[in-house]
Design an enzyme around this catalytic site. Sequence first.
Site, PDB file in Angstrom:
ATOM      1  N   GLU A   1       0.840  -1.208   0.000  1.00  0.00           N
ATOM      2  CA  GLU A   1       0.000   0.000   0.000  1.00  0.00           C
ATOM      3  C   GLU A   1       0.873   1.255   0.000  1.00  0.00           C
ATOM      4  O   GLU A   1       2.092   1.183   0.195  1.00  0.00           O
ATOM      5  CB  GLU A   1      -0.914   0.000   1.237  1.00  0.00           C
ATOM      6  CG  GLU A   1      -0.142  -0.035   2.547  1.00  0.00           C
ATOM      7  CD  GLU A   1      -0.798   0.748   3.663  1.00  0.00           C
ATOM      8  OE1 GLU A   1      -1.283   1.863   3.413  1.00  0.00           O
ATOM      9  OE2 GLU A   1      -0.797   0.247   4.802  1.00  0.00           O
TER      10      GLU A   1
ATOM     11  N   LYS B   1      -3.289  -1.304  15.616  1.00  0.00           N
ATOM     12  CA  LYS B   1      -2.773  -0.503  16.731  1.00  0.00           C
ATOM     13  C   LYS B   1      -3.796  -0.358  17.843  1.00  0.00           C
ATOM     14  O   LYS B   1      -4.988  -0.266  17.580  1.00  0.00           O
ATOM     15  CB  LYS B   1      -2.439   0.895  16.226  1.00  0.00           C
ATOM     16  CG  LYS B   1      -1.234   0.947  15.329  1.00  0.00           C
ATOM     17  CD  LYS B   1      -0.728   2.386  15.231  1.00  0.00           C
ATOM     18  CE  LYS B   1       0.665   2.422  14.665  1.00  0.00           C
ATOM     19  NZ  LYS B   1       0.671   2.558  13.207  1.00  0.00           N
TER      20      LYS B   1
HETATM   21  N1  PSU Z   1      -2.611   1.863  10.608  1.00  0.00           N
HETATM   22  C1  PSU Z   1      -1.289   2.011  10.753  1.00  0.00           C
HETATM   23  N2  PSU Z   1      -0.564   2.658   9.809  1.00  0.00           N
HETATM   24  C2  PSU Z   1      -1.142   3.171   8.689  1.00  0.00           C
HETATM   25  C3  PSU Z   1      -2.546   2.990   8.531  1.00  0.00           C
HETATM   26  C4  PSU Z   1      -3.228   2.337   9.499  1.00  0.00           C
HETATM   27  O1  PSU Z   1      -0.755   1.556  11.748  1.00  0.00           O
HETATM   28  O2  PSU Z   1      -0.440   3.767   7.842  1.00  0.00           O
HETATM   29  C5  PSU Z   1      -3.205   3.477   7.276  1.00  0.00           C
HETATM   30  C6  PSU Z   1      -3.481   2.290   6.339  1.00  0.00           C
HETATM   31  O3  PSU Z   1      -3.308   2.707   4.998  1.00  0.00           O
HETATM   32  C7  PSU Z   1      -4.931   1.986   6.605  1.00  0.00           C
HETATM   33  C8  PSU Z   1      -5.492   3.363   6.888  1.00  0.00           C
HETATM   34  O4  PSU Z   1      -5.601   1.352   5.542  1.00  0.00           O
HETATM   35  O5  PSU Z   1      -4.470   4.041   7.591  1.00  0.00           O
HETATM   36  C9  PSU Z   1      -6.778   3.295   7.668  1.00  0.00           C
HETATM   37  O6  PSU Z   1      -7.322   4.569   7.789  1.00  0.00           O
HETATM   38  P1  PSU Z   1      -8.788   4.756   8.440  1.00  0.00           P
HETATM   39  O7  PSU Z   1      -8.627   4.415   9.889  1.00  0.00           O
HETATM   40  O8  PSU Z   1      -9.093   6.203   8.217  1.00  0.00           O
HETATM   41  O9  PSU Z   1      -9.688   3.843   7.718  1.00  0.00           O
END
Ligand code: PSU
Length: 310
Positions: free
Chosen positions: A30, A164
């Site tokens: 990604e 996390k």
């Molecule tokens: N969690 C992490 N590092 C990240 C992300 C999530 O520890 O870089 C990024 C990933 O690309 C994930 C996105 O798909 O954030 C999720 O965002 P949201 O919570 O807004 O859906």
Amino acid sequence: MSKPSPRFHLDIGPEISSAISRNLPVVALESTVITHGLPWPENVEVARLLEKTIRDNGAVPATLAILDGRLRVGLSDGEIETLAKSDDAQKLNLGNLAAGMVSGRPGSTTVGATMYIAHLAGISVFATGGIGGVHRGVADTMDISNDLVALSRIPVAVVSAGAKAILDLPKTVEFLETLGVPTYGWQTDEFPAFYRRKSGQRVDARFDDMDALAKAVSTHWSLGLESGIVVANPIPEQHELAEHVYTNAIAAALSGAEEADVTGRAVTPFLLDALRKASEGQSVFSNTRLLENNAALAARLAVALGKGNR
Ligand code: PSU
Ligand code: MN
């Protein structure tokens, strides 16, 4: 009139395209971790390290992003660097993907968008750091990552170090179960908590052997179940964030977000940056080590899936 294929939007790099058509192992990566997850210049270094790690483990890496309105599967080194430096890249999930494409701005793909594009391209294994999940305070905010919806619909195996603890991990694991998304622990019984190996939550099944894991992944899909699969790979013990640093950083990040009143797609990037500040950069080191560990495991899984385990 027949609908044009969504594949019309894809540009696949020549090495990747040839590997896909010959059924050789390919691993998707990604790009939101590059644009919104890690600071410059660590982000570009990590992006390169992940590609190299995948190669060292016998697969072809494919970093995904949106450039010039196209779904790009495989970026050149220069494009990775430009994306890493860019300060106007948009974080794109399934919902804002099309608008992001037509805007002409560079876009990075979340876990959900990466799964979708990887699947369109014919790639079934993807390595990331952590998946998005159910946020704490969900009862008030309804903030549940689009990643979970993508996991429920798109048949791609996502190798991650869990999620996390800025998220509500028990609810995240519960919701994956609701959606019928398998969680397969690599040499662990517990769903990992990203910087730490354990969260107190169980996985659906534990695998200690790569061929057995590949067999379960391919059997899930051969049943016609079209969801994604979370392969949960704990951070190596020696790289775990120390317990007190971890607990303090998470508390600081969560209270910072509450004060700043951030909402929507900005929440996760805000929390990641707050964690980095609160842990004085130690979170970035652990993050890098677990990403590398996931890239290696994903490559091994892609190789094993190609060995007749499908
Ligand atoms: N969690 C992490 N590092 C990240 C992300 C999530 O520890 O870089 C990024 C990933 O690309 C994930 C996105 O798909 O954030 C999720 O965002 P949201 O919570 O807004 O859906
Ligand atoms: Mn969200």
